[in-house]
Enzyme design. Structure first.
Site, short mmCIF file in Angstrom:
data_model
loop_
_atom_site.label_atom_id
_atom_site.label_comp_id
_atom_site.label_asym_id
_atom_site.label_seq_id
_atom_site.Cartn_x
_atom_site.Cartn_y
_atom_site.Cartn_z
N THR A 36 17.66 -126.27 -37.67
CA THR A 36 18.10 -124.58 -37.50
C THR A 36 16.80 -123.91 -37.57
O THR A 36 15.80 -124.16 -38.21
CB THR A 36 19.05 -124.53 -38.64
OG1 THR A 36 19.13 -123.15 -39.02
CG2 THR A 36 18.54 -125.28 -40.01
N ASP A 37 17.18 -122.47 -37.01
CA ASP A 37 15.90 -121.47 -37.30
C ASP A 37 15.87 -121.29 -38.74
O ASP A 37 14.83 -120.54 -39.29
CB ASP A 37 16.39 -120.20 -36.49
CG ASP A 37 17.58 -119.72 -36.66
OD1 ASP A 37 18.55 -120.02 -37.72
OD2 ASP A 37 18.05 -118.60 -36.19
N GLU A 38 16.80 -121.37 -39.71
CA GLU A 38 16.76 -121.25 -41.07
C GLU A 38 15.71 -121.86 -41.83
O GLU A 38 15.52 -121.18 -43.03
CB GLU A 38 18.23 -121.41 -41.69
CG GLU A 38 19.23 -120.39 -41.13
CD GLU A 38 20.61 -120.60 -41.95
OE1 GLU A 38 20.53 -120.55 -43.06
OE2 GLU A 38 21.67 -120.43 -41.15
N TYR B 103 20.70 -125.04 -48.56
CA TYR B 103 20.99 -125.45 -47.22
C TYR B 103 19.74 -125.36 -46.31
O TYR B 103 19.41 -126.59 -45.98
CB TYR B 103 22.08 -124.58 -46.49
CG TYR B 103 21.89 -125.03 -44.97
CD1 TYR B 103 22.58 -126.09 -44.42
CD2 TYR B 103 21.66 -123.87 -44.14
CE1 TYR B 103 22.59 -126.40 -43.15
CE2 TYR B 103 21.61 -124.20 -42.64
CZ TYR B 103 22.07 -125.54 -42.24
OH TYR B 103 22.07 -125.70 -40.73
N LYS C 290 17.58 -128.93 -45.01
CA LYS C 290 17.42 -129.11 -43.65
C LYS C 290 15.80 -129.15 -43.12
O LYS C 290 15.20 -130.22 -42.50
CB LYS C 290 17.81 -127.96 -42.54
CG LYS C 290 19.38 -127.94 -42.45
CD LYS C 290 20.09 -129.14 -42.02
CE LYS C 290 19.74 -129.15 -40.54
NZ LYS C 290 20.44 -130.39 -39.88
P1 NAD Z 1 29.73 -128.74 -38.99
O1 NAD Z 1 29.75 -128.24 -40.61
O2 NAD Z 1 30.66 -128.01 -37.98
O3 NAD Z 1 29.64 -130.31 -38.69
C1 NAD Z 1 29.26 -131.27 -39.25
C2 NAD Z 1 29.70 -132.68 -39.17
O4 NAD Z 1 28.91 -133.59 -39.89
C3 NAD Z 1 31.10 -132.62 -39.56
O5 NAD Z 1 32.06 -133.46 -38.25
C4 NAD Z 1 31.11 -133.73 -40.70
O6 NAD Z 1 32.59 -134.45 -40.98
C5 NAD Z 1 29.92 -134.47 -40.32
N1 NAD Z 1 29.26 -134.93 -41.65
C6 NAD Z 1 28.92 -134.34 -42.96
N2 NAD Z 1 28.46 -135.00 -43.85
C7 NAD Z 1 28.44 -136.29 -43.34
C8 NAD Z 1 27.95 -137.60 -43.67
N3 NAD Z 1 27.51 -137.73 -45.10
N4 NAD Z 1 28.17 -138.75 -42.98
C9 NAD Z 1 28.57 -138.46 -41.80
N5 NAD Z 1 29.21 -137.19 -41.14
C10 NAD Z 1 28.93 -136.21 -41.83
O7 NAD Z 1 28.37 -128.13 -38.42
P2 NAD Z 1 27.83 -127.58 -37.17
O8 NAD Z 1 27.91 -125.95 -37.28
O9 NAD Z 1 28.42 -128.39 -36.24
O10 NAD Z 1 26.22 -128.04 -37.44
C11 NAD Z 1 25.57 -129.29 -36.59
C12 NAD Z 1 24.29 -129.27 -37.02
O11 NAD Z 1 23.55 -128.31 -36.22
C13 NAD Z 1 23.77 -129.43 -38.37
O12 NAD Z 1 22.72 -130.37 -38.56
C14 NAD Z 1 23.18 -128.15 -38.58
O13 NAD Z 1 22.33 -127.83 -39.63
C15 NAD Z 1 22.88 -127.57 -37.21
N6 NAD Z 1 22.78 -126.27 -36.78
C16 NAD Z 1 23.86 -125.44 -36.93
C17 NAD Z 1 24.00 -124.24 -36.50
C18 NAD Z 1 25.09 -123.17 -36.58
O14 NAD Z 1 25.10 -122.07 -36.45
N7 NAD Z 1 26.43 -123.72 -36.87
C19 NAD Z 1 22.62 -123.45 -36.15
C20 NAD Z 1 21.74 -124.33 -35.97
C21 NAD Z 1 21.68 -125.82 -36.42
#
Ligand code: NAD
Length: 333
Positions: free
Chosen positions: A133-135, A157, A161
């Site tokens: 993430t950009d964060e 968070y 990351k």
């Molecule tokens: P989300 O919370 O919707 O999904 C996370 C998934 O991971 C869920 O299905 C959850 O059940 C699973 N999970 C959590 N802990 C687990 C574990 N211990 N073992 C197995 N599965 C597990 O999140 P998202 O928004 O889809 O984000 C996905 C990725 O993208 C993350 O790594 C996040 O840091 C990154 N990201 C998100 C954003 C955003 O704006 N949402 C932006 C940039 C990067």
């Protein structure tokens, strides 16, 4: 090619699985043809994981679902064994939850990533795509970060990351593993758990309720449609250089106040529905990614403009109450 997608039942991971299997939300045109032989989803199904997110590809014979924890070394070892590529989305992902309780963030995001990296190393997995993430960079008032900018995360968070990004890159430097890292901006679209700002505001407004606006509403974010985020990750999976970080952004920056105005309009609501609340602790003012590398090296460009993407997203939440109403009724899962 046999692909393992961790967190594939979550918001972004499920779009990646749908895209790999030819059923993405956006037009498939311009998406690299990865044509996997099989796709395995490894997901713990925490409160934010939802098997319904995979309904469009449920009957695809190439898909296998394993419910399990990325922190479980025996299970991870077994699952990783038969795969050529790992695309790692699984994480605790909500900043506000990390402020009230950081432990699951450190466990899943840091220890879980290390568990996967160790298994990939043992089994000689071809490529490890670490989704970040950009964060991790903290906050920037002006200009944009390039990929070599030092990390300065503000929340538990983003700190967890950042720790996982550095571990992934260290496995490349130490062991020569084929690791690539993506850092995406604020992502929106269908199937996003209704605790994040866009689905929270839209579902509250559709229910006739109010929406909480942090502080002065002046925090700035770049908005990236989930389909474009996944197109960027797919390009990096296919063509990214080992050991490199790639930024993925949507190209439209808005203050939270501007975003709120657009959502109110899309839901036919007025500013009387907005309740100002105390600012989030440690709230980063602005994020901004320089995307020159992914554009010039891999030919990435976002395909969904924000106005169109927001309108379609609001329409999806209007038409899919059966998906989100149970999640709002029991947000702990
Ligand atoms: P989300 O919370 O919707 O999904 C996370 C998934 O991971 C869920 O299905 C959850 O059940 C699973 N999970 C959590 N802990 C687990 C574990 N211990 N073992 C197995 N599965 C597990 O999140 P998202 O928004 O889809 O984000 C996905 C990725 O993208 C993350 O790594 C996040 O840091 C990154 N990201 C998100 C954003 C955003 O704006 N949402 C932006 C940039 C990067």
């Amino acid at each position: 090619m046999r692909v393992l997608v961790t967190g594939g039942a979550g918001f972004i991971g499920s779009e990646y699985v749908r895209l790999l299997l030819g059923r993405p939300l956006g037009a498939a045109a311009g998406v690299p043809a990865l044509e996997p032989a099989t796709v395995t989803v490894l997901d713990k199904l925490t409160y934010s994981g939802n098997p319904a997110n995979l309904d469009p590809v449920r009957h695809d014979p190439r898909l296998r679902f394993v419910r399990g924890d990325i922190c479980d070394p025996e299970l991870v070892d077994q699952v990783v064994a038969d795969h050529d590529v790992i695309v790692h989305f699984a994480a605790e992902s909500h900043v506000d939850r990390s402020i009230t309780g950081a432990a699951p963030f450190v466990t899943t995001n840091v220890l879980g990533t290390q568990t996967l990296l160790d298994a990939a190393l043992r089994h000689g997995t071809g490529r490890f795509v670490h989704v970040s993430t950009d964060e991790v960079y903290g906050s920037i008032d002006e200009g944009s970060w390039t990929e070599d900018r030092p990390l300065a995360p503000s929340s538990p968070y983003s700190a967890s990351k950042a720790g996982s990004d550095l571990l992934a890159l260290a496995y490349h430097r130490t062991h020569g593993m084929d690791v690539v890292v993506t850092r995406g901006s604020n992502t929106y679209g269908p199937y996003q758990f209704p605790e994040k700002v866009i689905p929270l505001f839209v579902t509250n407004l559709l229910d006739g309720g109010t929406v909480p606006l942090y502080g002065d509403g002046g925090n700035v974010r770049d908005w990236l449609h989930v389909h474009d985020h996944c197109r960027g990750i797919a390009l990096v999976q296919r063509d990214g250089r080992a050991g490199e970080v790639y930024h993925i952004a949507g190209g439209t920056e808005l203050t939270n106040r501007e975003l709120t105005g657009r959502l109110l309009e899309a839901c036919d609501a007025g500013w009387d529905r907005v309740v100002p609340v105390a600012d989030r602790k440690g709230h980063d003012r602005r994020y901004s990614l320089d995307t020159t590398r992914i554009r010039e090296e891999l030919g990435y460009a976002p395909s969904i403009d924000l106005d169109h993407g927001l309108a379609e997203t609001v329409r999806w939440y209007r038409e899919n109450r059966a998906w989100w109403e149970p999640l709002k009724a029991d947000p702990a899962g």
